[in-house]
Motif scaffolding. Structure first.
Motif, PDB file in Angstrom:
ATOM      1  N   ARG A  28       0.828  -1.210   0.000  1.00  0.00           N
ATOM      2  CA  ARG A  28       0.000   0.000   0.000  1.00  0.00           C
ATOM      3  C   ARG A  28       0.858   1.254   0.000  1.00  0.00           C
ATOM      4  N   ALA A  29       2.001   1.195   0.676  1.00  0.00           N
ATOM      5  CA  ALA A  29       2.893   2.358   0.706  1.00  0.00           C
ATOM      6  C   ALA A  29       3.475   2.645  -0.678  1.00  0.00           C
ATOM      7  N   GLY A  30       3.785   1.620  -1.422  1.00  0.00           N
ATOM      8  CA  GLY A  30       4.384   1.821  -2.735  1.00  0.00           C
ATOM      9  C   GLY A  30       3.400   1.822  -3.880  1.00  0.00           C
ATOM     10  N   ALA A  31       2.114   1.722  -3.603  1.00  0.00           N
ATOM     11  CA  ALA A  31       1.113   1.499  -4.643  1.00  0.00           C
ATOM     12  C   ALA A  31       1.059   2.593  -5.699  1.00  0.00           C
ATOM     13  N   PHE A  32       1.076   3.854  -5.289  1.00  0.00           N
ATOM     14  CA  PHE A  32       0.902   4.940  -6.260  1.00  0.00           C
ATOM     15  C   PHE A  32       2.093   5.035  -7.210  1.00  0.00           C
ATOM     16  N   LYS A  77      14.268  -0.171  -2.594  1.00  0.00           N
ATOM     17  CA  LYS A  77      15.146  -0.673  -1.524  1.00  0.00           C
ATOM     18  C   LYS A  77      16.553  -0.102  -1.662  1.00  0.00           C
ATOM     19  N   LYS A  78      17.001   0.037  -2.887  1.00  0.00           N
ATOM     20  CA  LYS A  78      18.349   0.550  -3.121  1.00  0.00           C
ATOM     21  C   LYS A  78      18.453   2.046  -2.838  1.00  0.00           C
ATOM     22  N   THR A  79      17.393   2.802  -3.132  1.00  0.00           N
ATOM     23  CA  THR A  79      17.493   4.262  -3.051  1.00  0.00           C
ATOM     24  C   THR A  79      16.792   4.876  -1.845  1.00  0.00           C
ATOM     25  N   CYS A  80      15.624   4.379  -1.471  1.00  0.00           N
ATOM     26  CA  CYS A  80      14.804   5.035  -0.435  1.00  0.00           C
ATOM     27  C   CYS A  80      14.322   4.041   0.613  1.00  0.00           C
ATOM     28  N   ALA A  81      15.163   3.147   1.047  1.00  0.00           N
ATOM     29  CA  ALA A  81      14.740   2.083   1.962  1.00  0.00           C
ATOM     30  C   ALA A  81      14.243   2.635   3.294  1.00  0.00           C
ATOM     31  N   ASP A  82      14.974   3.573   3.888  1.00  0.00           N
ATOM     32  CA  ASP A  82      14.573   4.090   5.205  1.00  0.00           C
ATOM     33  C   ASP A  82      13.247   4.842   5.137  1.00  0.00           C
ATOM     34  N   GLU A  83      13.089   5.702   4.144  1.00  0.00           N
ATOM     35  CA  GLU A  83      11.862   6.471   4.003  1.00  0.00           C
ATOM     36  C   GLU A  83      10.663   5.564   3.734  1.00  0.00           C
ATOM     37  N   PHE A  84      10.883   4.566   2.879  1.00  0.00           N
ATOM     38  CA  PHE A  84       9.824   3.614   2.556  1.00  0.00           C
ATOM     39  C   PHE A  84       9.428   2.807   3.793  1.00  0.00           C
ATOM     40  N   THR A  85      10.408   2.356   4.551  1.00  0.00           N
ATOM     41  CA  THR A  85      10.127   1.558   5.749  1.00  0.00           C
ATOM     42  C   THR A  85       9.361   2.376   6.783  1.00  0.00           C
ATOM     43  N   GLN A  86       9.753   3.613   6.963  1.00  0.00           N
ATOM     44  CA  GLN A  86       9.035   4.462   7.915  1.00  0.00           C
ATOM     45  C   GLN A  86       7.586   4.682   7.477  1.00  0.00           C
ATOM     46  N   TYR A  87       7.399   4.929   6.205  1.00  0.00           N
ATOM     47  CA  TYR A  87       6.052   5.161   5.681  1.00  0.00           C
ATOM     48  C   TYR A  87       5.206   3.890   5.813  1.00  0.00           C
ATOM     49  N   ALA A  88       5.758   2.733   5.453  1.00  0.00           N
ATOM     50  CA  ALA A  88       5.019   1.472   5.556  1.00  0.00           C
ATOM     51  C   ALA A  88       4.692   1.153   7.015  1.00  0.00           C
ATOM     52  N   LYS A  93       0.822   0.755  11.529  1.00  0.00           N
ATOM     53  CA  LYS A  93       0.553   0.919  12.959  1.00  0.00           C
ATOM     54  C   LYS A  93      -0.394   2.059  13.301  1.00  0.00           C
ATOM     55  N   SER A  94      -0.710   2.925  12.360  1.00  0.00           N
ATOM     56  CA  SER A  94      -1.525   4.087  12.702  1.00  0.00           C
ATOM     57  C   SER A  94      -3.020   3.797  12.695  1.00  0.00           C
ATOM     58  N   SER A  95      -3.469   2.834  11.891  1.00  0.00           N
ATOM     59  CA  SER A  95      -4.895   2.510  11.885  1.00  0.00           C
ATOM     60  C   SER A  95      -5.070   1.079  11.373  1.00  0.00           C
ATOM     61  N   TYR A 100      -4.216   6.475   4.756  1.00  0.00           N
ATOM     62  CA  TYR A 100      -3.133   7.353   4.317  1.00  0.00           C
ATOM     63  C   TYR A 100      -3.130   8.672   5.089  1.00  0.00           C
ATOM     64  N   ASN A 101      -4.290   9.151   5.484  1.00  0.00           N
ATOM     65  CA  ASN A 101      -4.377  10.489   6.066  1.00  0.00           C
ATOM     66  C   ASN A 101      -3.657  10.602   7.411  1.00  0.00           C
ATOM     67  N   LYS A 102      -3.355   9.521   8.066  1.00  0.00           N
ATOM     68  CA  LYS A 102      -2.655   9.583   9.345  1.00  0.00           C
ATOM     69  C   LYS A 102      -1.136   9.631   9.167  1.00  0.00           C
ATOM     70  N   CYS A 103      -0.651   9.464   7.950  1.00  0.00           N
ATOM     71  CA  CYS A 103       0.796   9.358   7.701  1.00  0.00           C
ATOM     72  C   CYS A 103       1.269  10.359   6.649  1.00  0.00           C
ATOM     73  N   ARG A 104       0.698  11.533   6.597  1.00  0.00           N
ATOM     74  CA  ARG A 104       1.060  12.499   5.562  1.00  0.00           C
ATOM     75  C   ARG A 104       2.502  12.986   5.695  1.00  0.00           C
ATOM     76  N   ASN A 105       3.024  13.095   6.910  1.00  0.00           N
ATOM     77  CA  ASN A 105       4.406  13.571   7.077  1.00  0.00           C
ATOM     78  C   ASN A 105       5.402  12.574   6.501  1.00  0.00           C
ATOM     79  N   THR A 106       5.263  11.297   6.849  1.00  0.00           N
ATOM     80  CA  THR A 106       6.185  10.287   6.312  1.00  0.00           C
ATOM     81  C   THR A 106       5.944  10.084   4.820  1.00  0.00           C
ATOM     82  N   GLN A 107       4.703  10.270   4.367  1.00  0.00           N
ATOM     83  CA  GLN A 107       4.417  10.167   2.936  1.00  0.00           C
ATOM     84  C   GLN A 107       5.153  11.257   2.163  1.00  0.00           C
TER      85      GLN A 107
END
Length: 175
Positions: A28-32, A77-88, A93-95, A100-107
């Motif tokens: 879901r994090a990488g869907a768009f 995974k090669k370029t944005c692993a940390d950002e992707f992991t935080q967003y996922a 864990k938020s709902s 998506y609306n609870k994670c706009r900052n990490t998005q």
């Protein structure tokens, strides 16, 4: 399901591909961005399924979609692993519904990283709902002929009286 001998079923080797082994929150994090990255392969697969109406004939297109998906997540995974992991993790864990609306900052951080490294911009709202024209390299399948029934009765003339419906129209918004 009962089938006959004249139906060809693909061999298991033909169907075996490496699976995308990710959780729901990661998908879901990488869907768009995944949809933008693999848009051509997805449209080709969907067009094949729609035109041929037989999933056995679209196995190669399905393999291309899976391969494109695997390549996309390898690039992430090669370029944005940390950002992707935080967003996922935030989505997970938020709902309970992966809102998506609870994670706009990490998005925002993840979107910025994807844009800077992979040059994929997050599509605007409604992008995937719009109709798209896809130029396919496959030839168009033959269209079935419309049946012609010689004993069809002639249609009513245009000036034939048509009384209003006894209980009104079901299309009440037209009246």
């Amino acid at each position: 399901m009962v089938i006959t001998n004249d139906i060809h079923l693909p061999a298991e080797e033909e169907l075996t591909v490496p699976e995308v082994n990710l959780s729901s929150s990661a998908l879901r994090a990488g869907a768009f961005h995944l949809g933008k990255h693999c848009e051509k392969q997805n449209l080709e697969f969907l067009l094949c399924r729609q035109e041929l109406d037989d999933p056995r004939k679209c196995i190669e297109e399905g393999k291309q979609v899976t391969s494109c998906t695997m390549n996309f997540f390898r690039l992430v995974k090669k370029t944005c692993a940390d950002e992707f992991t935080q967003y996922a993790n935030c989505l997970d864990k938020s709902s309970p519904y992966f809102d998506y609306n609870k994670c706009r900052n990490t998005q925002g951080v993840y979107d910025k990283c994807i844009f800077e490294n992979l040059k994929i911009e997050r599509p605007e709202y409604g992008y995937y709902c719009r109709p798209k024209v896809h130029d396919s390299p496959r030839p168009r399948p033959p269209q079935p002929e419309k049946p012609n029934y010689p004993d069809t009765p002639p249609s009513l003339p245009d000036d034939y009286p048509r009384p209003p419906a006894k209980y009104g129209s079901r299309f009440h918004f037209v009246n």
